[in-house]
Design an enzyme around this catalytic site. Structure first.
Site, short mmCIF file in Angstrom:
data_model
loop_
_atom_site.label_atom_id
_atom_site.label_comp_id
_atom_site.label_asym_id
_atom_site.label_seq_id
_atom_site.Cartn_x
_atom_site.Cartn_y
_atom_site.Cartn_z
N THR A 140 0.81 -1.22 0.00
CA THR A 140 0.00 0.00 0.00
C THR A 140 0.85 1.26 0.00
O THR A 140 1.85 1.36 0.70
CB THR A 140 -0.92 0.02 1.23
OG1 THR A 140 -1.70 -1.18 1.24
CG2 THR A 140 -1.85 1.21 1.21
N PRO A 142 0.42 5.89 -0.56
CA PRO A 142 -0.56 6.97 -0.42
C PRO A 142 -1.54 7.06 -1.59
O PRO A 142 -2.69 7.45 -1.42
CB PRO A 142 0.31 8.23 -0.34
CG PRO A 142 1.60 7.75 0.26
CD PRO A 142 1.79 6.38 -0.30
N GLY A 145 -3.73 1.81 -3.02
CA GLY A 145 -4.12 0.87 -1.98
C GLY A 145 -4.91 -0.24 -2.63
O GLY A 145 -4.38 -1.27 -3.04
N ARG A 266 -6.50 -13.62 2.34
CA ARG A 266 -7.85 -13.12 2.58
C ARG A 266 -8.71 -14.08 3.40
O ARG A 266 -9.45 -13.63 4.27
CB ARG A 266 -8.52 -12.76 1.24
CG ARG A 266 -8.06 -11.40 0.73
CD ARG A 266 -8.52 -11.08 -0.67
NE ARG A 266 -8.07 -9.74 -1.05
CZ ARG A 266 -7.89 -9.33 -2.29
NH1 ARG A 266 -8.15 -10.15 -3.30
NH2 ARG A 266 -7.47 -8.09 -2.54
N LEU A 359 -26.37 -4.36 24.62
CA LEU A 359 -25.70 -4.21 25.92
C LEU A 359 -25.92 -2.82 26.52
O LEU A 359 -25.93 -2.67 27.74
CB LEU A 359 -24.19 -4.47 25.75
CG LEU A 359 -23.80 -5.89 25.40
CD1 LEU A 359 -22.32 -5.96 25.05
CD2 LEU A 359 -24.10 -6.85 26.56
N GLU A 383 -6.41 -5.68 3.28
CA GLU A 383 -6.40 -6.81 2.33
C GLU A 383 -7.40 -6.59 1.20
O GLU A 383 -7.87 -7.54 0.58
CB GLU A 383 -6.72 -8.12 3.06
CG GLU A 383 -5.67 -8.56 4.05
CD GLU A 383 -4.40 -9.05 3.39
OE1 GLU A 383 -4.41 -10.07 2.70
OE2 GLU A 383 -3.38 -8.37 3.57
#
Length: 405
Positions: A140, A142, A145, A266, A359, A383
């Site tokens: 990755t 900037p 990605g 993955r 909750l 990923e």
């Protein structure tokens, strides 16, 4: 055909890893999250036990076989064992799981594409007789990605090797790693065909960590930004060697290394997301059983929400097991890997959010489900984002009919 019943060895791996997650990971989970790191003494102890986030740590199922005539043929189990064990590690604590010593995401490309010498040199250092060590995987950037083809880190051929220049971001264990698999391009005009994978060793001049990221979730896991400035990498560190790329002709071989890595990792990422969802589900189910009056309105509301959560968790697990099984038997699993990763990341976030709703205040203020909710978000992103997984799945739907997505 894949069996949904765990073999005795698979069940043993599941039980042992669950014990480890419950007794070693959970006790330090919230404190490690607050500190933003895993204690060094804990890592040293775990390294001595030989526990790594690495498929080979779990061993093969020697008794697993399928009949072929009168002979029994051994069936590879590494990927299935990895997803079974990783679900338990995710149940324990995903950030700590990602910090376990070992080659990490850097292991699969070295194992699948490295020369015999490279495999020996880079993988043999991960031993319980050595200090804790890590590998890492740097793809990755900037501006690249999800679109892997857009990497801008360059590799210029020179005498005896290559000069690398570029920046990598969001690299798990990138600062502490003994070596990092770095993807670069020899010529951006070649597109994917110009991609190459290099193993860059820690301490190489021009190779540095510029920042450790502060994150919403998986805080105890180290996430680094790496910089390569006129970094010389010897020719013997080109993953697969020069001949590997020459034999591929003009094909995108470096790109294939990255994609093959994703096909293997993955399902492991999906399994960890399932572990997160299961941990939140089990904690909430236990509290509802103890605290909610049976047959009351809130009890029925909670039961419906929890039943839906269990359905999603079971479906995600079966998708993940299929992707791992196909990898074990040597079949292409790109579509299944994309599907299980997309679904598991999505349901981890949804299940944790639903549990927090049930909750109320009991789930907040530093409690385990609140932490799991923060941890879960990254599984929708790294990923390959869910949108990219959907594109991969669509491509496999349409390509047999001659349509390119």
């Amino acid at each position: 055909m894949i069996s949904y019943k765990l073999s005795s060895h698979q069940q043993q791996v599941k039980d042992v890893v669950h014990w480890f997650a419950e007794n070693e990971m959970r006790p330090i989970s919230l404190e490690a999250d607050k500190m933003g790191r895993v204690p060094d003494d804990w890592l040293n102890k775990i390294n001595q036990l030989g526990i790594q986030l690495n498929t080979s740590s779990f061993g093969e199922d020697k008794k697993s076989s399928q009949k072929s005539g009168k002979k029994a043929k051994s069936e590879r189990q590494a990927n299935r064992l990895a997803v079974i064990a990783t679900e338990e590690l995710g149940w324990g604590d995903p950030a700590i799981a990602l910090t376990l010593p070992g080659p990490g995401l850097g292991g699969p490309p070295v194992q699948s594409s490295g020369t015999p010498e490279q495999k020996e040199r880079f993988l043999s250092i991960f031993s319980k007789d050595e200090p804790p060590r890590w590998g890492a995987y740097a793809l990755t950037e900037p501006e690249a990605g999800s679109d892997v083809s857009g990497i801008r880190t360059t590799a210029q051929k020179t005498t005896g090797g290559y000069i690398l220049n570029g920046q990598k971001i969001f690299i798990t264990n990138g600062a502490r790693a003994s070596w990092v698999v770095v993807f670069a391009t020899i010529d951006r005009s070649l597109g994917r065909a110009g991609h190459r994978a290099f193993v860059v060793e820690k301490g190489t001049p021009g190779f540095s960590c510029t920042r450790l990221a502060k994150k919403m979730g998986i805080r105890a896991s180290e996430t680094a930004e790496l910089l390569l400035e006129d970094c010389f990498v010897p020719e013997e560190n080109l993953l697969g060697g020069e001949s590997y790329y020459e034999n591929q002709g003009s094909g995108p071989s470096g790109f294939r290394v990255a994609m093959k890595t994703f096909d293997n990792t993955r399902p492991i990422v999906a399994a960890m997301a399932i572990g997160i969802a299961r941990a939140a589900f089990e904690y909430t189910l236990d509290l509802v059983r103890k605290e909610y009056p049976k047959h009351g309105r809130l009890y029925h509301l909670a039961s419906e929400k929890l039943a839906r959560a269990e359905l999603e968790i079971e479906a995600a697990r079966l998708l993940t097991w299929e992707a791992a099984w196909k990898a074990d038997i040597g079949q292409s699993n790109a579509k299944e890997a994309a599907m299980c990763k997309a679904h598991s990341g999505k349901i981890a976030l949804e299940v944790c959010a639903g549990c927090l709703e049930l909750l109320g205040p009991a789930g907040l203020d530093g409690q385990i489900v609140e932490k799991l909710y923060r941890d879960a978000k990254i599984f929708d992103i790294f990923e390959g984002t869910n949108q990219v997984q959907h594109l991969i799945t669509a491509r496999h739907l349409y390509e047999p009919h001659g349509v390119r997505v």
